[in-house]
Design a protein around this motif. Structure first.
Motif, short mmCIF file in Angstrom:
data_model
loop_
_atom_site.label_atom_id
_atom_site.label_comp_id
_atom_site.label_asym_id
_atom_site.label_seq_id
_atom_site.Cartn_x
_atom_site.Cartn_y
_atom_site.Cartn_z
N LEU A 186 22.86 9.89 24.56
CA LEU A 186 24.27 9.63 24.30
C LEU A 186 24.89 10.62 23.32
CD1 LEU A 186 24.23 5.73 23.90
CD2 LEU A 186 24.56 7.08 25.98
N VAL A 187 24.07 11.12 22.39
CA VAL A 187 24.63 11.96 21.32
C VAL A 187 24.05 13.37 21.31
CG1 VAL A 187 25.05 9.94 19.86
CG2 VAL A 187 22.91 11.22 19.59
N GLY A 188 23.04 13.63 22.10
CA GLY A 188 22.39 14.93 22.09
C GLY A 188 21.24 14.96 21.09
N ALA A 189 20.35 15.90 21.27
CA ALA A 189 19.13 15.96 20.46
C ALA A 189 19.42 16.23 18.99
CB ALA A 189 18.20 17.03 21.02
N SER A 190 20.40 17.10 18.71
CA SER A 190 20.66 17.48 17.32
C SER A 190 21.21 16.31 16.51
CB SER A 190 21.64 18.65 17.28
OG SER A 190 21.07 19.80 17.86
N VAL A 191 22.16 15.57 17.07
CA VAL A 191 22.72 14.43 16.35
C VAL A 191 21.68 13.32 16.22
CG1 VAL A 191 24.50 12.64 16.37
CG2 VAL A 191 25.07 14.98 17.03
#
Length: 208
Positions: A186-191
């Protein structure tokens, strides 16, 4: 004679920022032919009075992490943190007045979701906002933006942004985190990595 610089404004609490936010920014870039997109994390948005948000520093850092996944963008995405530094409720009109004074001659677009557009006539000094910029409303499933009666009665510049269907919201992300569920989709790996390491939200440790 050179064309005016086209600048988009995309505000929100970004609590947390997620992939639908990034998709909206990309849609605005491509469909509005923007030269620059200013991301405006809100300090104390009046629409969410009483809601406890993650700390401003965390929300700004998560937004930076989300945008960094786009790679080199030649400065197209810019995070403007002035609303995080403002005391009291955050009003878009104050930010727009300041930005336009700093960058005269630009053409401005305020990027909204349909839910925001539907209650735009409740915003502070909304008739002045209509004079200052063009509204760009995200439409899902090809639907035309639906204005409330008071707004529809006032001539204004409005364009539709076509957005692919993404069933993502910040509240869904926070609910997953509270349950200890993964949120990277939902937010991407970095977030997701930032949330796991910095713990800006109470509850079980995120699992990626």
């Amino acid at each position: 004679m050179s064309q005016p610089r086209r600048i988009g404004l995309l505000g929100g609490s970004f609590d947390p920022p997620h992939l639908a936010h990034r998709a909206l920014g990309r849609a605005a870039r491509d469909q509005l032919a923007l030269d620059e997109l200013r991301w405006l994390p809100a300090g104390a948005p009046w629409q969410k009075a009483g809601q406890v948000l993650a700390a401003p520093a965390h929300r700004a850092a998560m937004l930076a992490a989300l945008l960094a996944e786009d790679g080199a963008d030649d400065g197209f995405n810019r995070i403007d943190a002035r609303e995080l530094q403002r005391d009291g409720p955050t009003y878009t009109i104050d930010t727009v007045r300041a930005l336009q004074a700093e960058t005269p001659g630009a053409e401005w677009f305020l990027i909204l979701g349909q839910d925001q557009y539907a209650r735009f006539d409740t915003w502070r000094d909304w008739p002045e906002l209509l004079q200052r910029l063009t509204l760009a409303v995200a439409a899902r499933n090809g639907q035309a933006p639906q204005a409330p009666a008071a707004l529809a009665a006032v001539p204004h510049r409005c364009t539709r942004l076509d957005l692919p269907p993404l069933a993502i919201s910040a509240s869904v992300v926070r609910a997953r985190l509270a349950a200890g569920l993964a949120v990277a989709d939902l937010v991407g790996a970095s977030v997701a990595g930032y949330i796991d390491q910095q713990r800006p939200y109470p509850g079980p440790t995120n699992q990626g």
